[in-house]
Design a protein around this motif. Sequence first.
Motif, mmCIF file in Angstrom:
data_model
loop_
_atom_site.group_PDB
_atom_site.id
_atom_site.type_symbol
_atom_site.label_atom_id
_atom_site.label_comp_id
_atom_site.label_asym_id
_atom_site.label_seq_id
_atom_site.Cartn_x
_atom_site.Cartn_y
_atom_site.Cartn_z
ATOM 1 N N SER A 1 0.827 -1.215 0.000
ATOM 2 C CA SER A 1 0.000 0.000 0.000
ATOM 3 C C SER A 1 0.857 1.259 0.000
ATOM 4 O O SER A 1 0.447 2.300 -0.511
ATOM 5 C CB SER A 1 -0.965 0.003 1.189
ATOM 6 N N TYR B 1 0.785 5.477 -1.910
ATOM 7 C CA TYR B 1 1.087 6.796 -1.326
ATOM 8 C C TYR B 1 2.304 7.421 -2.014
ATOM 9 O O TYR B 1 2.345 8.623 -2.278
ATOM 10 C CB TYR B 1 1.330 6.664 0.185
ATOM 11 N N ARG B 2 3.289 6.578 -2.307
ATOM 12 C CA ARG B 2 4.499 7.076 -2.971
ATOM 13 C C ARG B 2 4.175 7.636 -4.356
ATOM 14 O O ARG B 2 4.751 8.634 -4.797
ATOM 15 C CB ARG B 2 5.536 5.943 -3.098
ATOM 16 N N THR C 1 6.418 11.471 0.756
ATOM 17 C CA THR C 1 5.293 10.550 0.980
ATOM 18 C C THR C 1 4.836 10.625 2.428
ATOM 19 O O THR C 1 3.641 10.640 2.729
ATOM 20 C CB THR C 1 5.699 9.093 0.646
ATOM 21 N N SER C 2 5.815 10.666 3.316
ATOM 22 C CA SER C 2 5.504 10.721 4.736
ATOM 23 C C SER C 2 4.676 11.976 5.061
ATOM 24 O O SER C 2 3.809 11.951 5.928
ATOM 25 C CB SER C 2 6.842 10.714 5.491
ATOM 26 N N ALA D 1 1.018 11.583 3.287
ATOM 27 C CA ALA D 1 0.226 10.499 3.908
ATOM 28 C C ALA D 1 -0.481 10.984 5.174
ATOM 29 O O ALA D 1 -1.334 10.297 5.707
ATOM 30 C CB ALA D 1 1.121 9.306 4.220
ATOM 31 N N ARG E 1 -5.658 9.955 2.108
ATOM 32 C CA ARG E 1 -6.033 8.636 2.642
ATOM 33 C C ARG E 1 -7.406 8.225 2.117
ATOM 34 O O ARG E 1 -7.628 7.064 1.771
ATOM 35 C CB ARG E 1 -5.985 8.631 4.175
ATOM 36 N N GLY F 1 1.324 -1.993 5.299
ATOM 37 C CA GLY F 1 1.165 -0.541 5.383
ATOM 38 C C GLY F 1 1.269 -0.058 6.807
ATOM 39 O O GLY F 1 2.089 -0.556 7.592
ATOM 40 N N ARG F 2 0.454 0.947 7.129
ATOM 41 C CA ARG F 2 0.491 1.520 8.473
ATOM 42 C C ARG F 2 -0.858 1.374 9.195
ATOM 43 O O ARG F 2 -0.922 1.335 10.407
ATOM 44 C CB ARG F 2 0.823 3.027 8.412
ATOM 45 N N ASP F 3 -1.942 1.349 8.397
ATOM 46 C CA ASP F 3 -3.291 1.340 8.984
ATOM 47 C C ASP F 3 -4.139 0.218 8.391
ATOM 48 O O ASP F 3 -5.355 0.322 8.345
ATOM 49 C CB ASP F 3 -3.976 2.685 8.707
ATOM 50 N N ARG G 1 10.504 9.858 9.989
ATOM 51 C CA ARG G 1 9.336 9.177 9.408
ATOM 52 C C ARG G 1 8.503 8.528 10.508
ATOM 53 O O ARG G 1 7.282 8.543 10.459
ATOM 54 C CB ARG G 1 9.783 8.153 8.357
ATOM 55 N N ASP H 1 4.642 9.206 11.122
ATOM 56 C CA ASP H 1 3.686 8.092 11.015
ATOM 57 C C ASP H 1 2.938 7.848 12.326
ATOM 58 O O ASP H 1 1.739 7.585 12.324
ATOM 59 C CB ASP H 1 4.403 6.789 10.599
ATOM 60 N N ARG I 1 0.685 11.455 13.452
ATOM 61 C CA ARG I 1 -0.243 12.215 12.620
ATOM 62 C C ARG I 1 -1.664 12.068 13.181
ATOM 63 O O ARG I 1 -1.996 11.057 13.818
ATOM 64 C CB ARG I 1 -0.161 11.766 11.158
HETATM 65 O O1 DC Z 1 5.844 1.449 3.429
HETATM 66 P P1 DC Z 1 6.535 2.629 2.748
HETATM 67 O O2 DC Z 1 7.844 3.019 3.376
HETATM 68 O O3 DC Z 1 6.665 2.445 1.274
HETATM 69 O O4 DC Z 1 5.532 3.859 2.996
HETATM 70 C C1 DC Z 1 5.819 5.141 2.510
HETATM 71 C C2 DC Z 1 5.078 6.173 3.361
HETATM 72 O O5 DC Z 1 3.691 6.036 3.162
HETATM 73 C C3 DC Z 1 5.334 6.126 4.854
HETATM 74 O O6 DC Z 1 5.828 7.366 5.306
HETATM 75 C C4 DC Z 1 4.003 5.898 5.486
HETATM 76 C C5 DC Z 1 3.006 6.044 4.382
HETATM 77 N N1 DC Z 1 2.025 4.977 4.393
HETATM 78 C C6 DC Z 1 0.861 5.193 5.093
HETATM 79 O O7 DC Z 1 0.703 6.243 5.717
HETATM 80 N N2 DC Z 1 -0.106 4.244 5.089
HETATM 81 C C7 DC Z 1 0.061 3.085 4.446
HETATM 82 N N3 DC Z 1 -0.901 2.175 4.459
HETATM 83 C C8 DC Z 1 1.268 2.837 3.743
HETATM 84 C C9 DC Z 1 2.236 3.814 3.756
#
Ligand code: DC
Length: 220
Positions: A32, A36-37, A95-96, A99, A105, A125-127, A176, A180, A183
């Motif tokens: 994912s 975002y990238r 990206t950070s 995002a 989102r 991902g993150r969420d 980062r 992350d 936020r």
């Molecule tokens: O996993 P990555 O390093 O490629 O993610 C790049 C950025 O995208 C990272 O700063 C967090 C964000 N991201 C996010 O907020 N939610 C996600 N599901 C995936 C990535």
Amino acid sequence: MKSIAIDGPAGAGKSTIARLVAERLNFIYVDSGALYRTVALAVKQKGILVVPVQLQQIFSEIQIEMCYIDGLQHMFLDGVDVSDRIRSSEISQLTSQIAQLKVVREYLFSCQQKMAQEHDVVMDGRDIGTEILPNANVKIFLTATAQERAQRRYKQLLESKTIKTLEEVLQEVKQRDENDYNRAVSPLRQAEDAILVDTSDMTLEESVDFILDVISKKLA
Ligand code: DC
């Protein structure tokens, strides 16, 4: 359909581990972060400010597609394969920032959910476990110390001949993390039903085997 959510901070090994786990399960791996990238690259190419109103505007002008070529996820921006271009340090930092915005989102939300509705997926991902796939069959929260994550990233950069000191890489990792975790919208956090896996002292193979073991027990 079955879904495995793998969340965690940058550099914990999520993408490599998630890809290998997906291969072993014969599931599709969805990175994912690449979505975002690609938005960040569009922001850079259009030279716009990272503010909601301008982002909303470019969403009606750009086309982002995710395709699988020989089993690997490729990102296309306006028909151009940008899979390599979205990996630079500059795009990582941008990206950070993007995002953090709700408008971004929301724009990417349905695309991620659709993938899981149509395929068995391992999505990282993150969420993912908290927002995107709250009903995922298995949720993993993958982490490692900031020092260890910076070391791994530093090694990768050396291989790609990018010149940065370990201290600079560590500062980037910390920045980062800060973005992350803190936020306001969908911050990085472990879902209540996620299993915490700390890979600081594990090899890649050990991490993959450990996670596959967790998954097979959960899916049994
Ligand atoms: O996993 P990555 O390093 O490629 O993610 C790049 C950025 O995208 C990272 O700063 C967090 C964000 N991201 C996010 O907020 N939610 C996600 N599901 C995936 C990535």
